[in-house]
Design a protein around this motif. Sequence first.
Motif, PDB file in Angstrom:
ATOM      1  N   ASP A 450     -15.059  12.100  -3.150  1.00  0.00           N
ATOM      2  CA  ASP A 450     -15.325  12.048  -4.588  1.00  0.00           C
ATOM      3  C   ASP A 450     -14.128  12.588  -5.377  1.00  0.00           C
ATOM      4  N   GLN A 451     -13.485  13.655  -4.852  1.00  0.00           N
ATOM      5  CA  GLN A 451     -12.286  14.188  -5.499  1.00  0.00           C
ATOM      6  C   GLN A 451     -11.157  13.163  -5.469  1.00  0.00           C
ATOM      7  N   ARG A 452     -11.056  12.454  -4.343  1.00  0.00           N
ATOM      8  CA  ARG A 452     -10.022  11.419  -4.242  1.00  0.00           C
ATOM      9  C   ARG A 452     -10.283  10.295  -5.231  1.00  0.00           C
ATOM     10  N   ALA A 464      -4.394  11.518  -4.784  1.00  0.00           N
ATOM     11  CA  ALA A 464      -5.289  10.675  -3.987  1.00  0.00           C
ATOM     12  C   ALA A 464      -4.710  10.431  -2.599  1.00  0.00           C
ATOM     13  N   ASP A 465      -3.410  10.128  -2.520  1.00  0.00           N
ATOM     14  CA  ASP A 465      -2.778   9.893  -1.221  1.00  0.00           C
ATOM     15  C   ASP A 465      -2.743  11.161  -0.380  1.00  0.00           C
ATOM     16  N   ALA A 466      -2.515  12.306  -1.042  1.00  0.00           N
ATOM     17  CA  ALA A 466      -2.468  13.567  -0.317  1.00  0.00           C
ATOM     18  C   ALA A 466      -3.823  13.892   0.306  1.00  0.00           C
ATOM     19  N   ILE A 467      -4.904  13.632  -0.429  1.00  0.00           N
ATOM     20  CA  ILE A 467      -6.250  13.864   0.111  1.00  0.00           C
ATOM     21  C   ILE A 467      -6.506  12.964   1.307  1.00  0.00           C
ATOM     22  N   LEU A 471      -7.166  14.166   5.221  1.00  0.00           N
ATOM     23  CA  LEU A 471      -8.340  13.753   5.994  1.00  0.00           C
ATOM     24  C   LEU A 471      -7.923  13.096   7.306  1.00  0.00           C
ATOM     25  N   GLN A 472      -6.878  12.279   7.261  1.00  0.00           N
ATOM     26  CA  GLN A 472      -6.405  11.630   8.480  1.00  0.00           C
ATOM     27  C   GLN A 472      -5.870  12.649   9.479  1.00  0.00           C
ATOM     28  N   GLN A 473      -5.199  13.676   8.991  1.00  0.00           N
ATOM     29  CA  GLN A 473      -4.707  14.726   9.872  1.00  0.00           C
ATOM     30  C   GLN A 473      -5.864  15.486  10.523  1.00  0.00           C
TER      31      GLN A 473
END
Length: 492
Positions: A450-452, A464-467, A471-473
């Motif tokens: 939701d934050q993204r 957005a990309d950082a979030i 998550l992927q990490q």
Amino acid sequence: MSRGPKGPGALPPEHYPCCVTIRLYDTGARQTRDFSPLVAGCVSIYLCGATVQAAPHIGHIRSGLNFDILRRWFSYRGYDVTFVRNVTDIDDKIIAKSAAQDRPWWAIGYENERAFNSGYDVLGCLPPTYEPRATGHIPEMIEMMRGLIERGHAYASEGNVYFDVRSFPEYLQLSNQDIDDLRQPSAEGETGKRDQRDFAMWKATKPGEPSWETPWGPGRPGWHLECSAMAHKYLGSSFDIHGGGLDLVFPHHENEIAQAKAYGDDFAQYWVHNAWVTMSGEKMSKSLGNSVLVSEMVKHWRPIVLRYYLGTPHYRSMIEYSEEALREAESAFGRIEGFVQRATELAGHTVEPADEVPPAFAEAMDDDLGVPGALAIIHTTVRQGNSALGADDKEAAVARLAEVRAMLGVLGLDPLDAHWTGAGAGEDGLDGQVTTLNGVVDKLVRLVLDQREAARGRKDWATADAIRDQLQQSGLLIEDSPTGPRWTLGPR
């Protein structure tokens, strides 16, 4: 519904067993045989279940999974299935643990029986029709011993009761051994044998051990007698299929046959055995110290992935356990699950499974439960469905989705089934714990997503990309879909 074990009444005519031929490898015949039931439209199965001296590892649960799939396939084909899986709640190992831990034998047995049932449940096994405990059937065992003694096939000696193997000419036909070369396993206290190859049906009591009264003195049942007596009680003098792990062919199943047939039963018409889960080429076993407990595995792997891993190889092939093989199973199932999710989103509603599985899938399953061949049909259908999605062909994608769900349902692997979505999961045991954990994780990830989405809404692409990257990490893959972002576990 034709996909689940709900009886033949709701099945279309083409599913009735008179119209199909299921073939199974019969260990006794050493060949694949056409299945011909004793009673038309019905199938009776006895599976040797848990000896509840410890919690289950994935090698134990594989047998339950394999026979769950067999049971589901018979049900899909229109048979009314009676499925009996016993619990051995008294034996030498349970008694030894009772003494070592200074705990009642029945407490150890019940604790581990619950652990086994939790393991079956969390991996999606349907409950058996009956699940009898050995200690609940002492009268039936006494009656069988009395009959065998009267017929000259058994004898009492020093408080023990033994089966006279030379009195039964068919002995060792299942395991194809020569009686003169036989080395019968014997436990401490088995005294008074006429022949060392005779096996114990009843063991004389020892100080501090549990015992039950019999006409031949107090004691407790031998392992083999339990199953012969319980199979007779619940399935009668003859039934269709006896199953179990390959390691049970001798002595357990061989001795079951001797007792039952000498007593006068026809016993099992087919003998079906699943292979092992191995580590470094050895059978997975607690005694080898190489077991992988189900309760630990589900902390690291989704239960549906474990079911895919254990249930999709052919039941007669060995599974060599490795983390790499589990990751491959996770990736393969992820491709199937991804298609199911995307096609469902395109449809805009839940697409019900097709009434029939594709003919090639059915042909593979009819041929000795050929799950690997059936799985190949699933993956082919998924690829066709993905092509339809890519071409924005909604009609074709939905048709493939219905077929895939039907096939997955037979294998107990439909990700939209209530068991896996949580709607049908229990509140207790492993299943409840995993369902609760999945729900908690989903809610936490949704908060971050939701934050993204909020960052994307204000065109803050960097945030957005950082979030997404964070998550992927953490091991999650984020995919943006027409209905919003979705997350799945990434490769390990």
